[in-house]
Write an enzyme that holds these catalytic residues in place. Structure first.
Site, mmCIF file in Angstrom:
data_model
loop_
_atom_site.group_PDB
_atom_site.id
_atom_site.type_symbol
_atom_site.label_atom_id
_atom_site.label_comp_id
_atom_site.label_asym_id
_atom_site.label_seq_id
_atom_site.Cartn_x
_atom_site.Cartn_y
_atom_site.Cartn_z
ATOM 1 N N ASP A 7 0.860 -1.184 0.000
ATOM 2 C CA ASP A 7 0.000 0.000 0.000
ATOM 3 C C ASP A 7 0.899 1.238 0.000
ATOM 4 O O ASP A 7 2.134 1.131 -0.156
ATOM 5 C CB ASP A 7 -1.009 -0.034 1.166
ATOM 6 N N HIS A 8 0.283 2.401 0.183
ATOM 7 C CA HIS A 8 1.072 3.643 0.164
ATOM 8 C C HIS A 8 2.113 3.675 1.273
ATOM 9 O O HIS A 8 3.193 4.219 1.102
ATOM 10 C CB HIS A 8 0.132 4.847 0.275
ATOM 11 N N CYS A 64 3.237 -3.082 4.005
ATOM 12 C CA CYS A 64 2.397 -1.920 4.343
ATOM 13 C C CYS A 64 3.138 -1.135 5.418
ATOM 14 O O CYS A 64 4.344 -1.353 5.617
ATOM 15 C CB CYS A 64 0.980 -2.338 4.732
ATOM 16 N N GLY A 65 2.469 -0.234 6.094
ATOM 17 C CA GLY A 65 3.176 0.583 7.077
ATOM 18 C C GLY A 65 3.779 -0.251 8.197
ATOM 19 O O GLY A 65 4.952 -0.124 8.534
ATOM 20 N N THR A 66 2.964 -1.112 8.762
ATOM 21 C CA THR A 66 3.425 -1.999 9.840
ATOM 22 C C THR A 66 3.693 -3.417 9.378
ATOM 23 O O THR A 66 4.336 -4.188 10.093
ATOM 24 C CB THR A 66 2.342 -2.098 10.932
ATOM 25 N N GLY A 67 3.139 -3.796 8.247
ATOM 26 C CA GLY A 67 3.172 -5.190 7.789
ATOM 27 C C GLY A 67 2.044 -6.011 8.380
ATOM 28 O O GLY A 67 1.830 -7.159 7.986
ATOM 29 N N ILE A 68 1.303 -5.419 9.309
ATOM 30 C CA ILE A 68 0.287 -6.192 10.039
ATOM 31 C C ILE A 68 -0.985 -6.372 9.205
ATOM 32 O O ILE A 68 -1.449 -7.495 8.989
ATOM 33 C CB ILE A 68 -0.034 -5.523 11.393
ATOM 34 N N GLY A 69 -1.554 -5.279 8.745
ATOM 35 C CA GLY A 69 -2.819 -5.385 8.008
ATOM 36 C C GLY A 69 -2.696 -6.252 6.772
ATOM 37 O O GLY A 69 -3.556 -7.100 6.489
ATOM 38 N N HIS A 97 11.041 -23.756 8.791
ATOM 39 C CA HIS A 97 10.058 -24.445 9.635
ATOM 40 C C HIS A 97 8.635 -24.364 9.109
ATOM 41 O O HIS A 97 7.869 -25.316 9.261
ATOM 42 C CB HIS A 97 10.065 -23.861 11.053
ATOM 43 N N ARG A 132 8.486 -33.429 10.849
ATOM 44 C CA ARG A 132 7.706 -32.746 11.891
ATOM 45 C C ARG A 132 7.177 -31.393 11.416
ATOM 46 O O ARG A 132 6.078 -30.977 11.793
ATOM 47 C CB ARG A 132 8.523 -32.598 13.181
ATOM 48 N N HIS A 133 7.944 -30.743 10.565
ATOM 49 C CA HIS A 133 7.475 -29.451 10.057
ATOM 50 C C HIS A 133 6.374 -29.644 9.011
ATOM 51 O O HIS A 133 5.408 -28.869 8.973
ATOM 52 C CB HIS A 133 8.646 -28.659 9.483
HETATM 53 C C1 RB5 Z 1 -1.815 2.904 6.363
HETATM 54 O O1 RB5 Z 1 -1.858 4.152 6.987
HETATM 55 C C2 RB5 Z 1 -1.535 1.816 7.381
HETATM 56 O O2 RB5 Z 1 -2.630 1.634 8.215
HETATM 57 C C3 RB5 Z 1 -1.171 0.507 6.686
HETATM 58 O O3 RB5 Z 1 -0.074 0.711 5.880
HETATM 59 C C4 RB5 Z 1 -0.811 -0.635 7.594
HETATM 60 O O4 RB5 Z 1 0.143 -0.269 8.553
HETATM 61 C C5 RB5 Z 1 -1.925 -1.380 8.171
HETATM 62 O O5 RB5 Z 1 -1.751 -2.388 8.885
#
Ligand code: RB5
Length: 142
Positions: A7-8, A64-69, A97, A132-133
């Site tokens: 994303d951006h 993405c910004g955090t990689g989480i979403g 693994h 196992r893996h």
């Molecule tokens: C965008 O502002 C941000 O929310 C996205 O890049 C990401 O970090 C979401 O998990």
């Protein structure tokens, strides 16, 4: 073939990753985004995850910004094992693994120098093929 998506928030780091891939002759298919204009990360997470799940691409990289979403999104797709990594040890271990097929990173978390080492470890480390893996990976899909 490697599938790329961001994303951006991930776009600045993705430019560095693309530069690394081009310099090392690694082929990729870029699913976007292609600028720092605000977009919704699920669109790009789904595009890359679907390409990998379908076998169109062998592996993927999502940023993405955090990689989480974007990693949460990718892991909703059956057959996807997307690992959010912020260190080289995890990138290597998740290949050995978990046979992770997508690497996720956070551009606002991980600097470019480390991120490129993470990419290198992810792309160059083979799955261990240990029984196992394999058993544990199969249990994820059960
Ligand atoms: C965008 O502002 C941000 O929310 C996205 O890049 C990401 O970090 C979401 O998990």
């Amino acid at each position: 073939m490697l599938a790329l998506g961001c994303d951006h928030g991930g776009y600045p780091l993705m430019k560095e990753v693309i530069d690394y891939l081009e310099k090392n002759g690694i082929e990729f298919k870029n699913f976007g985004t292609f600028s720092d204009a605000s977009v919704d990360y699920p669109e790009y997470g789904k595009a890359v995850a679907n390409a990998v799940a379908a076998g169109e691409c062998e592996k993927g990289i999502l940023i993405c910004g955090t990689g989480i979403g974007i990693s949460i999104t990718a892991n909703k797709v059956k057959g996807i094992r997307c690992a959010l990594c912020g260190d080289v040890f995890s990138a290597k271990a998740t290949r050995e693994h978990n046979d992770a097929n997508i690497l996720a990173m956070g551009a606002r978390v991980t600097g470019a120098g480390l991120a490129l080492e993470i990419v290198k470890a992810f792309l160059e480390t083979p799955f261990s093929n240990d029984e196992r893996h394999i058993r544990r990976i199969n249990q994820i899909e059960d």
